[in-house]
Motif scaffolding. Sequence first.
Motif, PDB file in Angstrom:
ATOM      1  N   SER A   1     126.146 155.616  17.369  1.00  0.00           N
ATOM      2  CA  SER A   1     127.236 156.164  18.166  1.00  0.00           C
ATOM      3  C   SER A   1     126.809 157.459  18.854  1.00  0.00           C
ATOM      4  O   SER A   1     127.188 157.720  20.002  1.00  0.00           O
ATOM      5  CB  SER A   1     128.457 156.425  17.278  1.00  0.00           C
TER       6      SER A   1
ATOM      7  N   THR B   1     132.590 154.438  30.767  1.00  0.00           N
ATOM      8  CA  THR B   1     133.119 155.347  29.740  1.00  0.00           C
ATOM      9  C   THR B   1     134.233 154.685  28.948  1.00  0.00           C
ATOM     10  O   THR B   1     134.272 154.774  27.703  1.00  0.00           O
ATOM     11  CB  THR B   1     133.629 156.636  30.396  1.00  0.00           C
ATOM     12  N   LEU B   2     135.151 154.013  29.638  1.00  0.00           N
ATOM     13  CA  LEU B   2     136.241 153.323  28.934  1.00  0.00           C
ATOM     14  C   LEU B   2     135.708 152.221  28.035  1.00  0.00           C
ATOM     15  O   LEU B   2     136.188 152.038  26.904  1.00  0.00           O
ATOM     16  CB  LEU B   2     137.230 152.752  29.954  1.00  0.00           C
ATOM     17  N   LEU B   3     134.709 151.489  28.512  1.00  0.00           N
ATOM     18  CA  LEU B   3     134.133 150.425  27.694  1.00  0.00           C
ATOM     19  C   LEU B   3     133.452 150.981  26.448  1.00  0.00           C
ATOM     20  O   LEU B   3     133.600 150.440  25.346  1.00  0.00           O
ATOM     21  CB  LEU B   3     133.140 149.612  28.525  1.00  0.00           C
TER      22      LEU B   3
ATOM     23  N   VAL C   1     134.042 153.882  24.961  1.00  0.00           N
ATOM     24  CA  VAL C   1     134.991 154.538  24.055  1.00  0.00           C
ATOM     25  C   VAL C   1     135.848 153.521  23.309  1.00  0.00           C
ATOM     26  O   VAL C   1     136.086 153.654  22.099  1.00  0.00           O
ATOM     27  CB  VAL C   1     135.865 155.537  24.842  1.00  0.00           C
ATOM     28  N   PHE C   2     136.310 152.486  24.015  1.00  0.00           N
ATOM     29  CA  PHE C   2     137.288 151.579  23.420  1.00  0.00           C
ATOM     30  C   PHE C   2     136.676 150.306  22.842  1.00  0.00           C
ATOM     31  O   PHE C   2     137.303 149.663  22.001  1.00  0.00           O
ATOM     32  CB  PHE C   2     138.356 151.210  24.449  1.00  0.00           C
ATOM     33  N   LEU C   3     135.491 149.917  23.267  1.00  0.00           N
ATOM     34  CA  LEU C   3     134.896 148.676  22.778  1.00  0.00           C
ATOM     35  C   LEU C   3     133.750 148.901  21.808  1.00  0.00           C
ATOM     36  O   LEU C   3     133.155 147.927  21.330  1.00  0.00           O
ATOM     37  CB  LEU C   3     134.412 147.816  23.958  1.00  0.00           C
ATOM     38  N   THR C   4     133.416 150.134  21.510  1.00  0.00           N
ATOM     39  CA  THR C   4     132.404 150.449  20.507  1.00  0.00           C
ATOM     40  C   THR C   4     133.018 151.363  19.459  1.00  0.00           C
ATOM     41  O   THR C   4     134.212 151.679  19.512  1.00  0.00           O
ATOM     42  CB  THR C   4     131.176 151.118  21.152  1.00  0.00           C
ATOM     43  N   SER C   5     132.181 151.794  18.524  1.00  0.00           N
ATOM     44  CA  SER C   5     132.668 152.658  17.449  1.00  0.00           C
ATOM     45  C   SER C   5     132.752 154.127  17.840  1.00  0.00           C
ATOM     46  O   SER C   5     133.175 154.952  17.033  1.00  0.00           O
ATOM     47  CB  SER C   5     131.742 152.524  16.229  1.00  0.00           C
TER      48      SER C   5
ATOM     49  N   GLY D   1     134.712 155.708  20.127  1.00  0.00           N
ATOM     50  CA  GLY D   1     136.076 156.209  20.229  1.00  0.00           C
ATOM     51  C   GLY D   1     136.736 156.396  18.876  1.00  0.00           C
ATOM     52  O   GLY D   1     137.323 157.449  18.594  1.00  0.00           O
ATOM     53  N   SER D   2     136.654 155.372  18.017  1.00  0.00           N
ATOM     54  CA  SER D   2     137.267 155.482  16.689  1.00  0.00           C
ATOM     55  C   SER D   2     136.605 156.564  15.855  1.00  0.00           C
ATOM     56  O   SER D   2     137.269 157.250  15.065  1.00  0.00           O
ATOM     57  CB  SER D   2     137.182 154.135  15.966  1.00  0.00           C
TER      58      SER D   2
ATOM     59  N   VAL E   1     137.961 159.957  17.152  1.00  0.00           N
ATOM     60  CA  VAL E   1     139.364 160.122  16.760  1.00  0.00           C
ATOM     61  C   VAL E   1     139.479 160.395  15.262  1.00  0.00           C
ATOM     62  O   VAL E   1     140.230 161.285  14.830  1.00  0.00           O
ATOM     63  CB  VAL E   1     140.171 158.878  17.164  1.00  0.00           C
TER      64      VAL E   1
END
Length: 216
Positions: A105, A150-152, A154-158, A160-161, A164
């Motif tokens: 990540s 960036t959206l891909l 953040v939201f489709l990999t680990s 973003g989680s 957060v």
Amino acid sequence: MASAAPPILPVSTAGGGGGAATASAPAISVPALRLFLSRLSDSARRSLAHRRPWSELLDRTAFARPDSLSDAASRLRKNLAYFRVNYLALLAAALALSLLSHPFSLLLLLALLAAWAFLYLFRPADAPPLVLFRRPFSDREVLAGLVLITLLVVFLTSVGSLIVSALTVGAAIVCVHGAFRLPEDLFLDEQDPGGPSGGLLSFLGGAPASGPAVLV
């Protein structure tokens, strides 16, 4: 006898020189990058200079259970105003530890930041258009592609989680500390003009004035 054929002279075209000039063009605006890093370093140094002593933050004799929820909220508000730089450092440490414990990540995030820096933020204004698969892309198309990537990521990999969850853990630690730390012995100087009112991101305030020109 037939006359000898005239010698063939080499002919050079201007296209080769233009291609060489294009290949030697810098991929990133070095002065703009140096200015950004200098402002970032100065802002972080000024903010950390106003941090409170860590011994005062961790004074065990100053902890007590709040009487009510309103009392906890009042303590948290005062402690946030007093220990704001220390709390920001704790959040940054939680985020750094979380990323260091997940190297994949971290590499994805660094690659994403490098793409933004080299392809958009610090790209020279006179740089040639980005060419991919023999197709030139305008600045708007590059920006749209970076936002989509960036959206891909953040939201489709680990990534973003992970970010957060790290910020959630850090915020929970800050809230618990702020609710149980007695603020009566603290000198609250919320009107200090020399304090870090802009926070660690105050270096962005003057970026449009003297920062790199970004074509949109």
